[in-house]
Design a protein around this motif. Structure first.
Motif, mmCIF file in Angstrom:
data_model
loop_
_atom_site.group_PDB
_atom_site.id
_atom_site.type_symbol
_atom_site.label_atom_id
_atom_site.label_comp_id
_atom_site.label_asym_id
_atom_site.label_seq_id
_atom_site.Cartn_x
_atom_site.Cartn_y
_atom_site.Cartn_z
ATOM 1 N N ALA A 5 0.819 -1.146 -0.069
ATOM 2 C CA ALA A 5 0.061 0.020 -0.083
ATOM 3 C C ALA A 5 0.803 1.241 -0.173
ATOM 4 C CB ALA A 5 -0.824 -0.002 1.228
ATOM 5 N N ARG A 6 1.952 1.231 0.584
ATOM 6 C CA ARG A 6 2.808 2.489 0.790
ATOM 7 C C ARG A 6 3.556 2.673 -0.586
ATOM 8 N NH1 ARG A 6 3.941 1.146 6.694
ATOM 9 N NH2 ARG A 6 5.385 -0.391 6.141
ATOM 10 N N THR B 279 8.599 2.545 1.864
ATOM 11 C CA THR B 279 7.956 1.176 1.995
ATOM 12 C C THR B 279 7.981 0.723 3.395
ATOM 13 O OG1 THR B 279 9.990 -0.051 1.227
ATOM 14 C CG2 THR B 279 8.352 0.201 -0.628
ATOM 15 N N GLY B 280 8.934 1.157 4.322
ATOM 16 C CA GLY B 280 8.986 0.770 5.601
ATOM 17 C C GLY B 280 9.327 -0.503 5.910
ATOM 18 N N ASN B 281 9.981 -1.113 4.721
ATOM 19 C CA ASN B 281 10.828 -2.457 4.965
ATOM 20 C C ASN B 281 11.925 -2.584 4.291
ATOM 21 O OD1 ASN B 281 11.047 -5.588 4.527
ATOM 22 N ND2 ASN B 281 9.343 -5.602 6.088
ATOM 23 N N ILE B 282 13.197 -3.083 4.770
ATOM 24 C CA ILE B 282 14.339 -3.191 3.798
ATOM 25 C C ILE B 282 14.296 -4.079 2.863
ATOM 26 C CG2 ILE B 282 16.720 -4.140 4.125
ATOM 27 C CD1 ILE B 282 16.926 -2.896 6.705
ATOM 28 N N ILE B 283 13.411 -5.039 2.874
ATOM 29 C CA ILE B 283 13.234 -6.252 1.868
ATOM 30 C C ILE B 283 12.769 -5.420 0.800
ATOM 31 C CG2 ILE B 283 12.364 -8.434 1.233
ATOM 32 C CD1 ILE B 283 14.628 -8.467 3.271
ATOM 33 N N TYR B 284 11.714 -4.784 1.028
ATOM 34 C CA TYR B 284 10.802 -3.791 -0.134
ATOM 35 C C TYR B 284 11.623 -2.818 -0.637
ATOM 36 C CZ TYR B 284 6.414 -6.387 0.314
ATOM 37 O OH TYR B 284 5.570 -7.475 0.193
ATOM 38 N N GLN B 285 12.478 -2.289 0.287
ATOM 39 C CA GLN B 285 13.318 -1.161 -0.505
ATOM 40 C C GLN B 285 14.270 -1.593 -1.273
ATOM 41 O OE1 GLN B 285 14.943 0.974 3.282
ATOM 42 N NE2 GLN B 285 16.880 1.901 2.072
ATOM 43 N N ASP B 286 15.196 -2.711 -0.906
ATOM 44 C CA ASP B 286 16.181 -3.193 -1.610
ATOM 45 C C ASP B 286 15.656 -3.525 -3.250
ATOM 46 O OD1 ASP B 286 17.961 -2.956 0.398
ATOM 47 O OD2 ASP B 286 17.972 -4.732 0.935
#
Length: 416
Positions: free
Chosen positions: A284-285, A311-318
């Motif tokens: 959603a973010r 995104t608030g999460n490193i996995i999604y950020q990467d």
């Protein structure tokens, strides 16, 4: 419309730091007036008051509190409210500097008030709003600064401020739902531990003194509970310090170790019940942020850079940063998403349709709406599921201790 990213160069140190001054004086009709003004020195306060038609009779610096500044920390909710108020003012036709003055002086948080009025002073001196905000990266990230810059360049600052306000409100709503989902399990653990410790420290010793007069062997379960109680009474301080040291070490390491944050974020996405909520919140973010930036005319490659941090999460950020590299080489966004294992088929297809039809922002907005509703429903379902579990866990702990203490009494009664 391409928007150049706002430079994050460090601002020059100002010669004088602005302070708050209390003043008294008379207006044009001779009536007594008083108030407070933020300025660099007394002379500037007097000059500003005279421009407003006030004859200052007394001006002094506001004394600092003996118990500290009394300023609360600036929260993301404060920034969200500020953005909405500023967007409303600008939409109503209030000039930018006046809007900052109204919003700043009316804010309840003194720290936020100082921040807003500092930006207002920069704008009054001729600095662009985006550049003035970029001096405070702790509160205004690249996403906000780039959108404001786009609004200033295109002459649609009021519209983009409204988009930023809507984006922040949606983001805060998602954060609130995630906190609500995580609070229930934490509350169960904390309440259960507190109740158990109170019983072991204060209730079990009373039963122990009673059992010592029985002169009979106690059941194994009762002896185990009494042993735990004695250990806790003797070493409670060591356990308390150990738990405190463990929490501090975890917090210290988490803030400084990317590998640890990545491991925890990866595991959190796989936790039963909680994991799906965190995945939907990150999606959603991602969709909401990219939709907002793309609608403002920010190029896709630059937008993905800001989206990665939202995104608030490193996995999604990467994953988003890798997608950015692939998009920069000419690959389509939907194909870059397809090569990651994080995005559901529906999200990829909606993105593909948006790219083909030229309505990527609208499609991503619909994706964000869908997953925000999914998070809302999942949190409500989780709350309903955990309510009976709280009763079961606490009841089981308390019940076990009660049974352990009453077993010797039942044994004695049967012997009699």
């Amino acid at each position: 419309m391409a928007v150049a990213p706002v430079s994050r160069a460090k601002p020059k140190v100002q010669a004088e730091k602005a302070s708050i001054f209390l003043w008294e004086g008379t207006d044009r009709r001779g009536a007594k007036v008083k108030g407070e003004t933020r300025a660099a020195n007394i002379n500037l306060v007097r000059a500003d008051l005279r421009r407003q038609g006030v004859n200052p009779t007394k001006v002094k610096m506001k004394p600092k509190s003996l118990f500290g500044s009394g300023k609360k920390k600036i929260t993301s909710a404060d920034l969200s409210i500020f953005t909405r108020q500023l967007a409303t003012m600008m939409g109503a036709g209030v000039p930018l500097v006046q809007a900052y003055d109204i919003v700043g002086r009316g804010h309840e948080n003194p720290a936020m008030q100082d921040l807003i009025l500092s930006i207002k002073q920069d704008i009054e001196s001729g600095t662009a709003m985006a550049l003035a905000m970029s001096k405070y990266p702790l509160y205004f990230d690249d996403l906000v600064c780039n959108l404001v810059a786009a609004g200033e360049q295109a002459g649609i600052l009021d519209n983009l401020l409204d988009k930023i306000a809507t984006y922040k409100e949606k983001t805060e709503s998602i954060k609130g739902k995630i906190k609500k989902a995580m609070f229930y399990p934490a509350a169960v653990i904390v309440v259960a531990v507190i109740v158990t410790v109170v019983l072991l420290l204060f209730v079990i010793p009373q039963f122990k003194s009673l059992f010592s007069s029985f002169g009979a062997d106690l059941p194994a379960f009762t002896l185990m509970v009494i042993g735990i109680s004695e250990f806790l009474q003797a070493w409670w301080w060591a356990m308390f310090m150990g738990v405190g040291a463990l929490l501090y070490s975890f917090s210290y390491t988490y803030k400084r170790s990317r590998a640890m944050r990545e491991s925890i974020d990866r595991m959190s996405l796989k936790i039963p019940v909680i994991g799906p909520i965190l995945n939907k919140a990150a999606l959603a973010r991602f969709a909401r942020t990219l939709s907002t930036m793309f609608a403002a005319g920010v190029p896709l490659v630059e937008a993905l850079q800001s989206v990665s941090g939202a995104t608030g999460n490193i996995i999604y950020q990467d994953a988003v940063l890798k997608m950015r590299e692939e998009v920069a080489t000419g690959q389509s966004l939907q194909l870059a998403m397809r090569q990651r294992d994080l995005f559901p088929h529906m999200v990829i297809q909606m993105t593909a349709i948006g790219e083909e039809s030229g309505a990527l922002d609208a499609m991503l907005g619909k994706v964000a709406d869908f997953y925000e509703e999914q998070v809302d429903n999942a949190v409500d379902s989780l709350s309903s599921l955990l309510e009976p579990m709280i009763m079961v866990v606490i009841g089981g702990l308390v019940g076990s201790l009660i049974v352990a203490m009453y077993l010797p009494i039942f044994k004695l009664a049967s012997a009699v």
